[in-house]
Write a protein that holds these residues in place. Structure first.
Motif, mmCIF file in Angstrom:
data_model
loop_
_atom_site.group_PDB
_atom_site.id
_atom_site.type_symbol
_atom_site.label_atom_id
_atom_site.label_comp_id
_atom_site.label_asym_id
_atom_site.label_seq_id
_atom_site.Cartn_x
_atom_site.Cartn_y
_atom_site.Cartn_z
ATOM 1 N N ASP A 11 -0.936 -1.379 -4.069
ATOM 2 C CA ASP A 11 -1.918 -1.287 -3.750
ATOM 3 C C ASP A 11 -2.256 0.183 -3.963
ATOM 4 O OD1 ASP A 11 -4.672 -0.873 -2.345
ATOM 5 O OD2 ASP A 11 -4.139 -0.572 -0.791
ATOM 6 N N LYS A 69 0.441 4.692 -0.580
ATOM 7 C CA LYS A 69 0.347 5.551 0.176
ATOM 8 C C LYS A 69 1.286 5.572 1.101
ATOM 9 C CE LYS A 69 -3.892 5.414 2.903
ATOM 10 N NZ LYS A 69 -4.076 3.737 3.020
ATOM 11 N N SER A 90 -5.826 0.667 10.671
ATOM 12 C CA SER A 90 -4.567 0.291 10.562
ATOM 13 C C SER A 90 -3.959 1.396 12.349
ATOM 14 C CB SER A 90 -3.730 1.798 10.145
ATOM 15 O OG SER A 90 -2.300 2.041 9.129
ATOM 16 N N TYR A 139 3.847 6.842 6.567
ATOM 17 C CA TYR A 139 2.812 8.110 6.913
ATOM 18 C C TYR A 139 3.990 9.298 7.464
ATOM 19 C CZ TYR A 139 -0.033 4.716 5.825
ATOM 20 O OH TYR A 139 -1.077 3.369 5.039
ATOM 21 N N GLY A 157 0.854 -1.834 4.177
ATOM 22 C CA GLY A 157 1.897 -0.773 4.099
ATOM 23 C C GLY A 157 2.696 -0.160 5.499
ATOM 24 N N ARG A 158 1.728 0.298 6.058
ATOM 25 C CA ARG A 158 2.823 0.883 7.359
ATOM 26 C C ARG A 158 3.749 -0.395 7.438
ATOM 27 N NH1 ARG A 158 1.618 4.200 11.298
ATOM 28 N NH2 ARG A 158 -1.130 3.963 10.410
ATOM 29 N N GLU A 161 -3.061 -5.704 1.144
ATOM 30 C CA GLU A 161 -2.434 -4.684 1.402
ATOM 31 C C GLU A 161 -1.260 -3.794 2.278
ATOM 32 O OE1 GLU A 161 -5.888 -2.923 0.825
ATOM 33 O OE2 GLU A 161 -6.633 -3.983 -1.143
ATOM 34 N N ARG A 167 -15.714 -3.621 -1.891
ATOM 35 C CA ARG A 167 -14.587 -3.587 -0.727
ATOM 36 C C ARG A 167 -16.271 -3.571 0.253
ATOM 37 N NH1 ARG A 167 -10.885 1.610 1.817
ATOM 38 N NH2 ARG A 167 -11.317 0.925 4.180
ATOM 39 N N GLY A 198 -4.469 -4.165 4.001
ATOM 40 C CA GLY A 198 -3.835 -3.965 5.523
ATOM 41 C C GLY A 198 -3.789 -3.882 7.040
ATOM 42 N N GLY A 199 -2.702 -2.617 7.091
ATOM 43 C CA GLY A 199 -3.497 -2.432 8.306
ATOM 44 C C GLY A 199 -2.458 -2.691 9.874
ATOM 45 N N SER A 244 -7.669 1.541 -4.698
ATOM 46 C CA SER A 244 -8.797 1.547 -3.970
ATOM 47 C C SER A 244 -8.541 2.626 -3.817
ATOM 48 C CB SER A 244 -7.386 0.659 -2.721
ATOM 49 O OG SER A 244 -7.314 -0.647 -2.553
ATOM 50 N N HIS A 289 -11.119 -4.058 4.276
ATOM 51 C CA HIS A 289 -9.323 -3.093 5.158
ATOM 52 C C HIS A 289 -10.214 -2.532 6.158
ATOM 53 C CE1 HIS A 289 -5.892 -1.009 5.477
ATOM 54 N NE2 HIS A 289 -6.905 0.209 5.917
ATOM 55 N N ALA A 341 0.915 -1.101 -0.033
ATOM 56 C CA ALA A 341 -0.123 0.220 0.069
ATOM 57 C C ALA A 341 0.605 1.086 -0.154
ATOM 58 C CB ALA A 341 -1.597 0.253 0.769
HETATM 59 C C1 LIG Z 1 -4.044 2.495 4.317
HETATM 60 C C2 LIG Z 1 -4.855 0.978 3.298
HETATM 61 C C3 LIG Z 1 -4.336 -0.057 3.227
HETATM 62 C C4 LIG Z 1 -2.752 -0.180 4.192
HETATM 63 O O1 LIG Z 1 -2.815 0.846 5.089
HETATM 64 P P1 LIG Z 1 -1.162 -0.220 6.537
HETATM 65 O O2 LIG Z 1 -2.389 0.424 7.612
HETATM 66 O O3 LIG Z 1 -0.453 0.866 6.528
HETATM 67 O O4 LIG Z 1 -1.038 -1.475 6.009
HETATM 68 C C5 LIG Z 1 -4.060 -1.136 2.893
HETATM 69 N N1 LIG Z 1 -5.057 -0.843 2.073
HETATM 70 C C6 LIG Z 1 -6.410 0.476 1.360
HETATM 71 C C7 LIG Z 1 -7.688 0.296 1.102
HETATM 72 C C8 LIG Z 1 -5.536 1.000 2.390
HETATM 73 O O5 LIG Z 1 -7.458 2.792 2.512
#
Ligand SMILES: *Cc1c(COP(=O)(O)O)cnc(C)c1O
Length: 432
Positions: free
Chosen positions: A92, A73, A215, A387, A291-292, A289, A162, A251-252, A115, A212, A71
């Motif tokens: 993602d 972002k 986070s 982030y 990210g963090r 997905e 979703r 993710g999350g 997404s 999702h 992810a």
């Molecule tokens: C932000 C986001 C993620 C990633 O979340 P993290 O907490 O960084 O792992 C995954 N999927 C979607 C749809 C998101 O908006």
């Protein structure tokens, strides 16, 4: 816990960050040397830390038909994306701009999922032309528009919807996304009907389902609950004659910022796969997905102490990094550990708020920290890989920081420090 206690108890974050010979290092690189050579504020990332975070997911999903989509972002700098693209990750994305970044690093478009609740027609066209893997659609209205856009281009858009499992991830309200009342996803109760609508649209091909829930999740239970809710829907959607090829669990997963104890990615997936197998869905294609959890603890932000400002009620330590570089404390009251790059012996230290130069009271990086530092010293703001730079702004006409990627002995400059001229480049004065 004070930062000094954190120091002796071990730093939060990846094992690649450690004190050696009295100086904080990231992999083989002395952060004191990097701060002097490149100036501050400066983000430094460890490639090995990113790859080992990824390896935990790969291990957890070994032997399965699984695709990891970073992810982006969380940190969309090209040098970071390159690491994940070369490691075989998909991405993602949440905007057309992010799509262009994936293209810039030569990422595999078939492994891109798109997404976001507000995709524009132009972004849909751009993603269809690039032949991405899947659109993660977030509303019924978006399905209609996507089908129309695809048909006009003579294409069929692969879609996943979703769903909102209405599970409380027990995290900060601004980063919890899977509860009723969030803007994300479609309600559990409406999902089947919306899937039937999607299946009836000529410009779409239903391929999957996704969720999702938030986070910085530090518990396994919300994931298991969400998985149960999603699998209930898979059963009813497939019973209605709509095959679901892949399940995307989002993710999350959280990281350790302070005294957080999230499950390791491989342990989390061991528990989730056991549930998936028990319910008979273990052979489906799986997508995630994260990210963090892939980048957060792989990065630090180095800053210089500018001034110490003792006060009657509070002491302040003013550093040259600010809320425009590190927006998480101001946005979410988030905690980042702050430690000296070269700890001093024999300095008494003080309890202080660590703040930046920006003209806002919200411009704080850490509150009530014990620090023994003097002006000119460097401090490291830890867990700054996710982030931070991707949310950085130019507020107060502050140029965005430079970024380095450390890879063993090698140090790569992956972003030059932004100048005022860079910031003014797209602006125009009114002609007189
Ligand atoms: C932000 C986001 C993620 C990633 O979340 P993290 O907490 O960084 O792992 C995954 N999927 C979607 C749809 C998101 O908006």
């Amino acid at each position: 816990m004070t930062d000094h206690a954190a120091l002796s108890a071990g730093l939060p974050g990846a094992p690649q960050i450690a004190y050696r010979n009295g100086t904080l290092h990231l992999e083989q690189a002395s952060l004191a040397a990097l701060a002097s050579d490149y100036g501050t504020p400066l983000f430094v990332y460890s490639k090995a830390a990113m790859l080992s975070a990824l390896a935990a997911y790969q291990k957890g999903l070994a032997g399965r038909d699984a695709q990891i989509c970073y992810a982006m972002k969380a940190n969309s700098s090209l040098g970071v994306l390159q690491v994940f693209a070369e490691a075989g990750c998909g991405f993602d994305i949440v905007s057309g701009g992010e799509l262009e970044r994936v293209q810039a690093v030569g990422g595999d478009m078939r492994k891109v999922i798109f997404s976001g609740v507000g995709k524009t027609r132009a972004e849909m066209q751009q993603a269809l032309a690039a032949d991405i893997g899947c659109f993660n659609v977030e509303s019924e209205a978006e399905l209609d528009v996507l089908s129309e856009v695809a048909l006009a281009m003579g294409r069929i858009a692969p879609v996943s919807i979703r769903v909102n499992p209405n599970v409380d991830p027990k995290t900060h309200p601004y980063i919890s996304t899977g509860l009723k009342g969030n803007k994300f996803g479609v309600a559990h109760e409406e999902a089947l009907r919306i899937y039937q609508h999607a299946a009836s649209l000529k410009g779409l091909r239903v391929t999957g389902i996704d969720c999702h829930i938030g986070s910085q999740i530090t518990d396994t239970t919300p994931y298991l609950d969400a998985m149960d809710r999603v699998l209930d829907l898979v059963a009813s959607i497939e019973a209605a004659g709509i095959p679901i090829e892949h399940i995307d669990f989002g993710g999350g997963l959280g990281i350790n910022y302070e005294q957080d104890t999230p499950p390791a990615a491989d342990a989390l997936w061991q528990a989730l796969l056991a549930r998936l197998d028990a319910r008979g869905y273990g052979r489906k294609k799986l997508m995630i997905e994260p990210g963090r959890s892939l980048v957060g603890n792989a990065g630090v932000c180095l800053a210089e102490v500018l001034y110490l400002k003792p006060g009657e009620h509070k002491n302040f330590c003013i550093i040259d990094a600010a809320m425009n570089d590190l927006p998480r404390p101001a946005m979410y009251q988030a905690f980042h550990a702050i430690v000296p790059v070269v700890p001093r012996d024999g300095l008494p230290g003080m309890t202080c708020d660590v703040v930046g130069p920006v003209c806002e009271s919200g411009d704080w990086i850490g509150r009530d920290r014990h620090l023994a530092v003097a002006p000119g010293d460097h401090v490291a703001v830890l867990s700054a890989g996710a982030y931070c730079m991707s949310m950085a702004s130019n507020y107060n006409t502050r140029g965005r920081a430079a970024e380095l990627l450390v890879d063993g002995l090698a140090v790569h400059l992956i972003r030059e420090r932004e100048s005022a001229a860079d910031q003014m480049r797209t602006e125009k004065m009114v002609r007189r």
